[in-house]
Every structure is written in C-alpha cells, then in structure tokens.
Write a protein that holds these residues in place. Structure first.
Motif, PDB file in Angstrom:
ATOM      1  N   GLY A  38       0.824  -1.197   0.000  1.00 41.94           N
ATOM      2  CA  GLY A  38       0.000   0.000   0.000  1.00 41.94           C
ATOM      3  C   GLY A  38       0.858   1.246   0.000  1.00 41.94           C
ATOM      4  O   GLY A  38       2.079   1.193  -0.205  1.00 41.94           O
ATOM      5  N   VAL A  39       0.230   2.360   0.260  1.00 43.68           N
ATOM      6  CA  VAL A  39       0.921   3.648   0.234  1.00 43.68           C
ATOM      7  C   VAL A  39       2.087   3.687   1.223  1.00 43.68           C
ATOM      8  O   VAL A  39       3.189   4.094   0.850  1.00 43.68           O
ATOM      9  N   VAL A  43       5.933   4.438  -0.010  1.00 41.38           N
ATOM     10  CA  VAL A  43       6.656   5.618   0.487  1.00 41.38           C
ATOM     11  C   VAL A  43       7.997   5.186   1.075  1.00 41.38           C
ATOM     12  O   VAL A  43       9.030   5.829   0.834  1.00 41.38           O
ATOM     13  N   MET A  69      -2.394  -1.471  -5.180  1.00 40.66           N
ATOM     14  CA  MET A  69      -2.741  -0.051  -5.108  1.00 40.66           C
ATOM     15  C   MET A  69      -3.822   0.293  -6.129  1.00 40.66           C
ATOM     16  O   MET A  69      -4.757   1.039  -5.819  1.00 40.66           O
ATOM     17  N   LEU A  74      -5.983   3.141  -4.200  1.00 39.91           N
ATOM     18  CA  LEU A  74      -5.339   3.874  -3.118  1.00 39.91           C
ATOM     19  C   LEU A  74      -4.813   5.212  -3.606  1.00 39.91           C
ATOM     20  O   LEU A  74      -4.379   5.341  -4.747  1.00 39.91           O
ATOM     21  N   THR A  75      -4.877   6.197  -2.721  1.00 38.88           N
ATOM     22  CA  THR A  75      -4.348   7.518  -3.041  1.00 38.88           C
ATOM     23  C   THR A  75      -3.455   7.976  -1.891  1.00 38.88           C
ATOM     24  O   THR A  75      -3.719   7.642  -0.741  1.00 38.88           O
ATOM     25  N   PRO A  76      -2.417   8.728  -2.201  1.00 40.46           N
ATOM     26  CA  PRO A  76      -1.999   9.100  -3.539  1.00 40.46           C
ATOM     27  C   PRO A  76      -1.559   7.858  -4.319  1.00 40.46           C
ATOM     28  O   PRO A  76      -1.113   6.877  -3.728  1.00 40.46           O
ATOM     29  N   ASP A  77      -1.686   7.932  -5.656  1.00 38.28           N
ATOM     30  CA  ASP A  77      -1.292   6.792  -6.477  1.00 38.28           C
ATOM     31  C   ASP A  77       0.217   6.800  -6.692  1.00 38.28           C
ATOM     32  O   ASP A  77       0.922   7.717  -6.274  1.00 38.28           O
ATOM     33  N   MET A  78       0.717   5.762  -7.345  1.00 39.96           N
ATOM     34  CA  MET A  78       2.167   5.613  -7.477  1.00 39.96           C
ATOM     35  C   MET A  78       2.801   6.754  -8.275  1.00 39.96           C
ATOM     36  O   MET A  78       3.854   7.250  -7.857  1.00 39.96           O
ATOM     37  N   LEU A  81       3.249   9.529  -5.832  1.00 41.35           N
ATOM     38  CA  LEU A  81       4.279   9.231  -4.836  1.00 41.35           C
ATOM     39  C   LEU A  81       5.679   9.355  -5.424  1.00 41.35           C
ATOM     40  O   LEU A  81       6.580   9.897  -4.785  1.00 41.35           O
TER      41      LEU A  81
END
Length: 118
Positions: A38-39, A43, A69, A74-78, A81
């Motif tokens: 996930g995010v 990160v 994702m 999911l946000t923010p998306d890749m 990021l």
C-alpha cells in the motif's frame, strides 16, 4: 528518456542494496512495479531510493502496474508518490503492460530503451 533498463519489482529490487549485485544507477531507466503493498510501503521504498541518490543519477522512471494499489484505488497513487520523492524534473512514463497482470509483457533488464514520458 533513454538508457539501459534496470529495476523490476520494487521490493525485490531493493534487496540488492549494498550487495555486489546492486546496479549502477548512472544514466539508467529505472523500471518499478509491484504486486502488493500500500501507500506506506511504497513511500518507504521510494524513500530508500531517494536516500541512495538514485533519482539524481537515473535518466527516468518507467512505472509498470502496482496491482494492490490500483485494485484498491489507493491515493496518492504511485505516479504521485514517485513525483513527490523524485522531484518535478525527472521524466516518468507509465505502462499497463509490465507487472503481475495476466496480460503482462516482458521488459528486458540490461537492454537500451528510448521511452516517451508522460
């Protein structure tokens, strides 16, 4: 962007850090994709690449699919990021054809590519 392709699954690629198998980032295109995560995990992975000064050395990033994702929206998306981690000037391109989908295509690590960015 152009250069020799390195990378692959972001989690697996980062396992090479500090080993004799860690590739030289200079002038390369960094391919990144992932099945899970996930995010927070992304990160962390991008922060590690930033601390390795990868974004200062590569010619650009090719983003494949990030299955979990994208499935979970999911946000923010890749792409967001990556832009936050790499800064505004690094070329970023995307493809839905590299990753863990049933319609995935191959990318040849170590091959020279010329890619148009977003």
């Amino acid at each position: 962007m152009e250069g020799v392709m390195i990378g692959g699954n972001i989690r697996c690629f980062l396992k090479l850090t500090g080993t004799d198998f860690q590739p030289d980032f200079r002038g390369k295109i960094l391919l990144l994709e992932a099945m899970g995560g996930g995010v927070p995990q992304m990160v962390t992975f991008l922060s590690q690449l930033k601390m390795m000064h990868a974004f200062e050395q590569i010619n650009g990033i090719l983003l494949g699919t990030f299955s979990q994702m994208e499935r979970d929206q999911l946000t923010p998306d890749m792409p967001q990021l990556v832009r936050q981690a790499a800064g505004p000037d690094l070329p970023i391109a995307r493809t839905p054809y590299i990753g863990h989908g049933t319609d995935a295509h191959a990318a040849v690590i170590g091959k020279f590519y010329q890619i148009s960015s977003d």
